[in-house]
Design an enzyme around this catalytic site. Structure first.
Site, short mmCIF file in Angstrom:
data_model
loop_
_atom_site.label_atom_id
_atom_site.label_comp_id
_atom_site.label_asym_id
_atom_site.label_seq_id
_atom_site.Cartn_x
_atom_site.Cartn_y
_atom_site.Cartn_z
N GLU A 54 0.81 -1.22 0.00
CA GLU A 54 0.00 0.00 0.00
C GLU A 54 0.84 1.27 0.00
OE1 GLU A 54 -2.44 -3.12 2.34
OE2 GLU A 54 -0.34 -2.62 1.93
N THR A 198 19.87 -36.77 -0.84
CA THR A 198 20.01 -35.96 -2.05
C THR A 198 21.18 -35.01 -1.94
OG1 THR A 198 17.63 -36.09 -2.50
CG2 THR A 198 18.84 -34.28 -3.53
N ARG A 209 19.11 -20.31 -11.00
CA ARG A 209 20.15 -19.93 -11.95
C ARG A 209 19.56 -19.53 -13.30
NH1 ARG A 209 21.78 -24.33 -9.19
NH2 ARG A 209 21.33 -25.84 -10.82
#
Length: 366
Positions: A54, A198, A209
């Site tokens: 705002e 992982t 990227r």
């Protein structure tokens, strides 16, 4: 509500999305100031959560805001924080009408912003494009109401649901167009999350990227024992890009100290059997301020989140190749004996992305 109202609210929502992934812990709000049918001010929540939408729009509108209408994608705030209330800013600027998509569920605001505006003689209308706004702000609402962020679970897999060959090779199952879209999705989340397996196998940076992004999402690794490489990409970038490590109470003290010295934020989490409790992991991330988390696996973390009903959206990229039963499944063991026990989601989108197929699913409405 008029057709013009709908058009201006659609613009306010689109402006708000520009801030997604960069405004946490605040919501990503958009605002449009309109006078005599002409847009005179636009704004959205800035990186870090302030300035709010705002005052940004009012600054552009200047003196022209007097007698104008403000369209906002969420109820203007009513409390004094690091900045004055946005409701008061609208009052002081001479706005005469406010159209808002939704009421804010934050108890510091909920209904109070609207009450301030009405008390000042400003006409207030609510509910325009409310469902769309609720989706955009769902992470903020979940953190406010349940203490956890919104979770998107992304999986890129072969046609037969494998994310790597039996030898562990996974780069690349999907094509370049799909990978580029994944980076765009990362950019609209506060953090990218993976499991320890992982992190060890892929040594990822978990950054956005090739899209010109300067404000990178935070990175999260869920690792009970904190057995992560101290010389990998995450370690090397921990001082520059926020890194949260969710670990168990029994994590090696030397490792926790080493990671803290590298710049990572350590989040101790409760254990559940041999894994970390995903419910507590998300609660800790919520306390850290995160509202939207993009989980990219692996299979054990994906299974844990699904088993505890913590996935709000599924995003799948399916490639046209088969790896076979010896490959690593996208989702680990869930212990399901009957189909009725399997978590189900509602399909909301299917489209080709280069040589792959994107399919997006949402948690069913309760």
């Amino acid at each position: 509500m008029t057709r013009s109202d709908d058009r201006f609210m659609a613009l306010a929502l689109s402006l708000g999305r520009r801030g997604q992934g960069r405004t946490w812990p605040n919501p990503a709000v958009g605002c449009v100031i309109v006078k005599e049918g002409r847009i005179i001010g636009r704004g959205w929540t800035q990186a870090g959560g302030r300035p709010h939408a705002e005052p940004m729009a009012l600054a552009e509108a200047g003196e022209g805001a007097r007698g104008a209408t403000a369209y906002v994608s969420l109820e203007p705030c009513a409390h004094f924080g690091k900045t004055p209330p946005c409701a008061q800013a609208l009052i002081d600027a001479g706005i005469t009408r406010v159209v808002a998509a939704l009421e804010d569920s934050d108890p510091r605001v909920s209904g109070q912003g609207f009450a301030m505006l009405r008390a000042a003689g400003i006409a207030v209308s609510t509910g325009l494009r409310a469902a769309e706004a609720a989706y955009d702000h769902e992470g903020f609402f979940l953190r406010t109401e349940q203490g956890r962020p919104f979770v998107t679970l992304k999986m890129a897999s072969s046609f037969d649901g494998r994310i790597a060959t039996g030898s562990g090779q996974s780069q690349w199952i999907t094509g370049g167009e799909a990978r580029r879209l994944v980076h765009a999705m990362r950019a609209r989340h506060d953090a990218v999350m993976v499991g320890a397996g992982t992190a060890r196998a892929d040594d990822p940076s978990l950054t956005v990227r090739d899209l010109g992004i300067t404000d990178q999402p935070a990175r999260v690794v869920v690792s009970r024992h904190l057995d992560l490489p101290l010389m990998g990409q995450l370690a090397r970038s921990a001082k520059d890009i926020p890194l949260y490590l969710c670990h168990g109470a029994g994590a090696d003290r030397e490792r926790t100290q080493a990671w803290a010295g590298l710049g990572a934020t350590l989040l101790p989490c409760a254990a559940l059997g041999t894994q970390l409790d995903p419910r507590d992991v998300l609660q800790q991330l919520g306390r850290a301020g995160l509202t939207r988390v993009f989980c990219e696996g692996g299979s054990a973390l994906a299974a844990s989140l699904l088993a505890h009903d913590l996935v709000d959206e599924l995003v799948g990229f399916t490639a046209g190749l088969g790896i076979g039963a010896e490959g690593l499944p996208a989702i680990g063991a869930l212990g399901i004996g009957r189909l009725s026990e399997a978590p189900r989601f509602d399909l909301v989108e299917v489209r080709p992305i280069g040589v792959d197929i994107l399919h997006r699913w949402r948690r069913p409405e309760s």
